[in-house]
Design a protein around this motif. Sequence first.
Motif, PDB file in Angstrom:
ATOM      1  N   ALA A 179       0.833  -1.214   0.000  1.00  0.00           N
ATOM      2  CA  ALA A 179       0.000   0.000   0.000  1.00  0.00           C
ATOM      3  C   ALA A 179       0.861   1.256   0.000  1.00  0.00           C
ATOM      4  O   ALA A 179       0.545   2.244  -0.680  1.00  0.00           O
ATOM      5  N   ALA A 180       1.960   1.233   0.754  1.00  0.00           N
ATOM      6  CA  ALA A 180       2.858   2.389   0.779  1.00  0.00           C
ATOM      7  C   ALA A 180       3.533   2.582  -0.575  1.00  0.00           C
ATOM      8  O   ALA A 180       3.576   3.694  -1.118  1.00  0.00           O
ATOM      9  N   ALA A 181       4.053   1.500  -1.147  1.00  0.00           N
ATOM     10  CA  ALA A 181       4.736   1.588  -2.443  1.00  0.00           C
ATOM     11  C   ALA A 181       3.785   2.030  -3.549  1.00  0.00           C
ATOM     12  O   ALA A 181       4.200   2.700  -4.507  1.00  0.00           O
ATOM     13  N   ALA A 182       2.505   1.700  -3.405  1.00  0.00           N
ATOM     14  CA  ALA A 182       1.520   2.062  -4.423  1.00  0.00           C
ATOM     15  C   ALA A 182       1.307   3.564  -4.514  1.00  0.00           C
ATOM     16  O   ALA A 182       0.724   4.047  -5.503  1.00  0.00           O
ATOM     17  N   GLN A 183       1.753   4.319  -3.505  1.00  0.00           N
ATOM     18  CA  GLN A 183       1.607   5.777  -3.542  1.00  0.00           C
ATOM     19  C   GLN A 183       2.618   6.423  -4.486  1.00  0.00           C
ATOM     20  O   GLN A 183       2.420   7.543  -4.962  1.00  0.00           O
ATOM     21  N   LEU A 184       3.725   5.750  -4.754  1.00  0.00           N
ATOM     22  CA  LEU A 184       4.818   6.358  -5.524  1.00  0.00           C
ATOM     23  C   LEU A 184       4.413   6.794  -6.937  1.00  0.00           C
ATOM     24  O   LEU A 184       4.780   7.895  -7.362  1.00  0.00           O
TER      25      LEU A 184
END
Length: 472
Positions: free
Chosen positions: A394-399
């Motif tokens: 979920a965090a990486a998907a923000q990039l």
Amino acid sequence: MAKSSSSSPLPSSPAARPQIGLVACVAFGVGTTVGGGVFTLSGTAVNLAGPAAAVSYLLAGIVMFLCALSFIVVSTRAGEGESGYAPVGSILSPFWRFIVMWAFYLNGATIIAYLTVSFGDYLNEYFLPAAGTLVLALAVTGLVTALNLGPTAMVARAETWIVGIKLALLVLFSVWGLLQLRLPQLERPLPEGAGGVFSAAALLFTAYTGFNVITNMAGSVKDPRRTVPRAIMLTILVSGLVYLGTVLAMTASGITRFTSTGVSQAAEIVMGAWGGLLVAFAACLSTLSGANANVLGASEIMLRMVARGDVPPVLGRHTRHGHPYVSVLLLAAITVLLVVLNDTTFVVSVANVAAIIAMVVVSVAAAVLGYRKWPGEGARLPLGPAVPILAALAAAAQLPSLNPPALVTGFLLTGLGAALYFARHLQRGGAGTQLHANRQIDSLGTPLMSAARRPDRRQGGRRKVRPPSGPP
């Protein structure tokens, strides 16, 4: 995975018992979180997502909540006197522990610039219109730098009161606005379509990162395995509620395009001119205290990296009162550069890239713990590694939602840190500075720890702490 004795707890002494309580942790967490994230980013979020900015804040909060669970299971395995990031060194490797700390140092450094510009915007528009935002932002940079080269403890100890004042004013504005909110105002079309909601959510990611200051103090709080999780969850919950209330109140104002002082703009419509001034005052107070808290937190991280021998010892040089002046001056130089750059969205995006890198690494460390069936003492999560893996994804998907120049800059700066790390570990020397940094941390003698300590009421006064020793 590689393990290293370098992540073992720092030596402790009877005089160095943890003494930072829940109230102080939450005050610093909320104080660092609720700053520019609400007073400036709220307007940007509404410009991108319209009334659905509330959904953007909610999405960012959910992602951060998942990451916070990973931080909890990792940080509650920190030894006494350690940073909450330290267990990453034994779970993954000392290099990945360093990457987490370096990324949060970058995050703090960039957020300071963003907060000083926000301070300048509000002060210029509502109180000193002749001064100009740039001049005021540079002036407050000098003020915060001076505070952190002198007796910061007195200023930082007022953080609980500052947090209380700004939260009270934001709650007043939120309630006032919610009473005037009507359904048609929520049915306005989205300015940038559905994509604007996700772009706003990615930009708002950094609005919740203030809880990392709690992780940084994890090994030096009272009963950390209970206090740290509670403090992190309370920080995210309180911040999220403030953000949602604020953005809905802004929607009630009927304004569709906000400037950098959007919350005060909305307060003028919802509450009247006096409301705009009150919120502007809260914004100035909040961004100033937030900048100071980020300097304290970033300097604390730098001292811990010096203590570990991860960065050149010159970065840990200190005044005779124990203030890491090289780190503070470095932060000031970065702040001035970013303030002059005058691109708020770029600055916030770089801060987000750094935070996301740290979140992904910590979540991977938590997933490894889950795979190993949660060894050792500390918090545990259901479903084994599933929740941390979801947090990392979920965090990486923000990039992808962040602008490419910021992505490149964020990764390049992280790479610069990695180069410093490897260069440092190929050298020897700096033992005196490293020893002093260890002693400061061990005795709770760093500026952040001194600021966060509270009197021990059981003994009727402040607990005596051994002063730091070592080379002046």
